[in-house]
Design a protein around this motif. Structure first.
Motif, PDB file in Angstrom:
ATOM      1  N   SER A 151      16.109   1.184 -22.474  1.00 26.45           N
ATOM      2  CA  SER A 151      17.428   1.754 -22.178  1.00 26.45           C
ATOM      3  C   SER A 151      17.371   2.683 -20.965  1.00 26.45           C
ATOM      4  CB  SER A 151      17.989   2.495 -23.397  1.00 26.45           C
ATOM      5  OG  SER A 151      17.298   3.704 -23.605  1.00 26.45           O
ATOM      6  N   GLN A 152      16.159   3.126 -20.596  1.00 24.24           N
ATOM      7  CA  GLN A 152      15.973   3.976 -19.428  1.00 24.24           C
ATOM      8  C   GLN A 152      15.604   3.170 -18.173  1.00 24.24           C
ATOM      9  OE1 GLN A 152      16.567   7.357 -19.410  1.00 24.24           O
ATOM     10  NE2 GLN A 152      17.393   6.903 -21.438  1.00 24.24           N
ATOM     11  N   GLY A 153      15.639   1.838 -18.272  1.00 20.46           N
ATOM     12  CA  GLY A 153      15.391   0.995 -17.112  1.00 20.46           C
ATOM     13  C   GLY A 153      13.981   0.446 -16.983  1.00 20.46           C
ATOM     14  N   PHE A 154      13.114   0.718 -17.986  1.00 20.02           N
ATOM     15  CA  PHE A 154      11.767   0.166 -17.955  1.00 20.02           C
ATOM     16  C   PHE A 154      11.771  -1.223 -18.591  1.00 20.02           C
ATOM     17  CE2 PHE A 154      11.193   4.771 -18.166  1.00 20.02           C
ATOM     18  CZ  PHE A 154      10.323   4.982 -17.116  1.00 20.02           C
ATOM     19  N   LYS A 155      10.822  -2.059 -18.198  1.00 19.07           N
ATOM     20  CA  LYS A 155      10.595  -3.338 -18.864  1.00 19.07           C
ATOM     21  C   LYS A 155       9.353  -3.172 -19.729  1.00 19.07           C
ATOM     22  CE  LYS A 155      12.748  -6.152 -15.375  1.00 19.07           C
ATOM     23  NZ  LYS A 155      12.608  -7.228 -14.390  1.00 19.07           N
ATOM     24  N   CYS A 156       9.406  -3.681 -20.961  1.00 18.65           N
ATOM     25  CA  CYS A 156       8.292  -3.524 -21.904  1.00 18.65           C
ATOM     26  C   CYS A 156       7.697  -4.876 -22.255  1.00 18.65           C
ATOM     27  CB  CYS A 156       8.769  -2.832 -23.182  1.00 18.65           C
ATOM     28  SG  CYS A 156       9.305  -1.144 -22.928  1.00 18.65           S
ATOM     29  N   PHE A 157       6.381  -4.916 -22.301  1.00 18.03           N
ATOM     30  CA  PHE A 157       5.650  -6.126 -22.651  1.00 18.03           C
ATOM     31  C   PHE A 157       4.637  -5.764 -23.726  1.00 18.03           C
ATOM     32  CE2 PHE A 157       6.785  -6.042 -18.189  1.00 18.03           C
ATOM     33  CZ  PHE A 157       7.485  -7.230 -18.032  1.00 18.03           C
ATOM     34  N   GLU A 158       4.507  -6.598 -24.746  1.00 19.67           N
ATOM     35  CA  GLU A 158       3.540  -6.362 -25.817  1.00 19.67           C
ATOM     36  C   GLU A 158       2.376  -7.332 -25.687  1.00 19.67           C
ATOM     37  OE1 GLU A 158       4.972  -6.366 -29.774  1.00 19.67           O
ATOM     38  OE2 GLU A 158       6.493  -4.857 -29.378  1.00 19.67           O
ATOM     39  N   PRO A 159       1.145  -6.805 -25.750  1.00 17.69           N
ATOM     40  CA  PRO A 159      -0.007  -7.718 -25.746  1.00 17.69           C
ATOM     41  C   PRO A 159      -0.081  -8.481 -27.056  1.00 17.69           C
ATOM     42  CG  PRO A 159      -0.718  -5.436 -26.004  1.00 17.69           C
ATOM     43  CD  PRO A 159       0.766  -5.414 -25.799  1.00 17.69           C
ATOM     44  N   TRP A 160      -0.624  -9.658 -27.035  1.00 19.04           N
ATOM     45  CA  TRP A 160      -0.770 -10.455 -28.253  1.00 19.04           C
ATOM     46  C   TRP A 160      -1.810  -9.864 -29.180  1.00 19.04           C
ATOM     47  CZ3 TRP A 160      -0.425 -16.398 -27.132  1.00 19.04           C
ATOM     48  CH2 TRP A 160       0.857 -16.676 -26.665  1.00 19.04           C
ATOM     49  N   VAL A 161      -2.797  -9.210 -28.603  1.00 18.10           N
ATOM     50  CA  VAL A 161      -3.880  -8.625 -29.378  1.00 18.10           C
ATOM     51  C   VAL A 161      -3.978  -7.141 -29.018  1.00 18.10           C
ATOM     52  CG1 VAL A 161      -6.361  -8.690 -29.839  1.00 18.10           C
ATOM     53  CG2 VAL A 161      -5.137 -10.806 -29.349  1.00 18.10           C
ATOM     54  N   ASP A 162      -4.114  -6.295 -30.036  1.00 18.03           N
ATOM     55  CA  ASP A 162      -4.207  -4.855 -29.807  1.00 18.03           C
ATOM     56  C   ASP A 162      -5.654  -4.406 -29.981  1.00 18.03           C
ATOM     57  OD1 ASP A 162      -3.799  -2.162 -29.511  1.00 18.03           O
ATOM     58  OD2 ASP A 162      -2.813  -1.879 -31.435  1.00 18.03           O
ATOM     59  N   ASP A 163      -6.548  -4.921 -29.130  1.00 15.93           N
ATOM     60  CA  ASP A 163      -7.957  -4.542 -29.244  1.00 15.93           C
ATOM     61  C   ASP A 163      -8.369  -3.486 -28.223  1.00 15.93           C
ATOM     62  OD1 ASP A 163      -7.836  -6.177 -27.068  1.00 15.93           O
ATOM     63  OD2 ASP A 163      -9.460  -7.502 -27.679  1.00 15.93           O
ATOM     64  N   ASP A 164      -7.490  -3.158 -27.292  1.00 18.71           N
ATOM     65  CA  ASP A 164      -7.771  -2.109 -26.315  1.00 18.71           C
ATOM     66  C   ASP A 164      -6.964  -0.850 -26.587  1.00 18.71           C
ATOM     67  OD1 ASP A 164      -9.680  -3.411 -24.811  1.00 18.71           O
ATOM     68  OD2 ASP A 164      -8.218  -4.324 -23.471  1.00 18.71           O
ATOM     69  N   GLY A 165      -6.261  -0.802 -27.717  1.00 20.30           N
ATOM     70  CA  GLY A 165      -5.446   0.366 -28.026  1.00 20.30           C
ATOM     71  C   GLY A 165      -4.181   0.434 -27.211  1.00 20.30           C
ATOM     72  N   THR A 166      -3.695  -0.699 -26.740  1.00 22.33           N
ATOM     73  CA  THR A 166      -2.459  -0.741 -25.965  1.00 22.33           C
ATOM     74  C   THR A 166      -1.373  -1.383 -26.807  1.00 22.33           C
ATOM     75  OG1 THR A 166      -3.692  -0.936 -23.895  1.00 22.33           O
ATOM     76  CG2 THR A 166      -1.393  -1.599 -23.845  1.00 22.33           C
ATOM     77  N   ASP A 167      -0.334  -0.597 -27.119  1.00 27.46           N
ATOM     78  CA  ASP A 167       0.783  -1.134 -27.895  1.00 27.46           C
ATOM     79  C   ASP A 167       1.799  -1.830 -27.008  1.00 27.46           C
ATOM     80  OD1 ASP A 167      -0.105  -0.268 -30.433  1.00 27.46           O
ATOM     81  OD2 ASP A 167       0.598   1.754 -29.997  1.00 27.46           O
ATOM     82  N   CYS A 168       1.996  -1.332 -25.802  1.00 24.22           N
ATOM     83  CA  CYS A 168       2.893  -2.008 -24.874  1.00 24.22           C
ATOM     84  C   CYS A 168       2.515  -1.639 -23.449  1.00 24.22           C
ATOM     85  CB  CYS A 168       4.356  -1.671 -25.155  1.00 24.22           C
ATOM     86  SG  CYS A 168       4.870  -0.007 -24.737  1.00 24.22           S
ATOM     87  N   VAL A 169       2.925  -2.498 -22.547  1.00 18.96           N
ATOM     88  CA  VAL A 169       2.764  -2.263 -21.119  1.00 18.96           C
ATOM     89  C   VAL A 169       4.166  -2.132 -20.571  1.00 18.96           C
ATOM     90  CG1 VAL A 169       1.957  -3.212 -18.924  1.00 18.96           C
ATOM     91  CG2 VAL A 169       0.617  -3.569 -21.004  1.00 18.96           C
ATOM     92  N   ILE A 170       4.399  -1.063 -19.823  1.00 20.48           N
ATOM     93  CA  ILE A 170       5.734  -0.902 -19.247  1.00 20.48           C
ATOM     94  C   ILE A 170       5.659  -1.084 -17.740  1.00 20.48           C
ATOM     95  CG2 ILE A 170       6.594   0.579 -21.090  1.00 20.48           C
ATOM     96  CD1 ILE A 170       6.260   2.961 -19.188  1.00 20.48           C
ATOM     97  N   LYS A 171       6.747  -1.605 -17.210  1.00 21.59           N
ATOM     98  CA  LYS A 171       6.902  -1.783 -15.773  1.00 21.59           C
ATOM     99  C   LYS A 171       8.070  -0.909 -15.350  1.00 21.59           C
ATOM    100  CE  LYS A 171       7.893  -5.320 -12.306  1.00 21.59           C
ATOM    101  NZ  LYS A 171       8.262  -6.732 -12.120  1.00 21.59           N
ATOM    102  N   THR A 172       7.824  -0.029 -14.412  1.00 18.30           N
ATOM    103  CA  THR A 172       8.875   0.872 -13.951  1.00 18.30           C
ATOM    104  C   THR A 172       9.783   0.160 -12.953  1.00 18.30           C
ATOM    105  OG1 THR A 172       7.644   1.719 -12.046  1.00 18.30           O
ATOM    106  CG2 THR A 172       7.264   2.813 -14.166  1.00 18.30           C
TER     107      THR A 172
END
Length: 91
Positions: A28-49
């Motif tokens: 809602s703040q204008g970021f794009k969010c992507f979720e990895p298929w596997v959470d083995d690096d401790g990353t819940d989502c990747v955002i693109k500004t």
């Protein structure tokens, strides 16, 4: 669904719901969010500004009341410094 029902449930379900809630707020703040298929690096989502930068986000959530003694207490296993890696804490 009322808000209380959204925050009910087991901790794994609660954590996933908070992840979606935080991602929707980021979008809602204008970021794009992507979720990895596997959470083995401790990353819940990747955002693109809007400026085309990418950030890895680890979302941590706590349920219930957070009193003076509980402020800032989130479990972070093996924190490491990584470029463009951030924690988002929700209580």
């Amino acid at each position: 669904m009322v808000l209380e029902e959204f925050f009910d449930g087991r901790s794994a379900q609660y954590a996933k719901r908070i992840e979606y809630l935080m991602e929707s707020r980021l979008m809602s703040q204008g970021f794009k969010c992507f979720e990895p298929w596997v959470d083995d690096d401790g990353t819940d989502c990747v955002i693109k500004t809007p400026g085309e930068q990418f950030f890895e986000i680890q979302i941590k959530a706590r349920k219930g009341e957070v009193g003076k003694k509980g402020i800032g207490r989130f479990e972070v296993k093996n924190p490491e410094l990584r470029h463009n890696y951030y924690y988002l804490f929700y209580a």
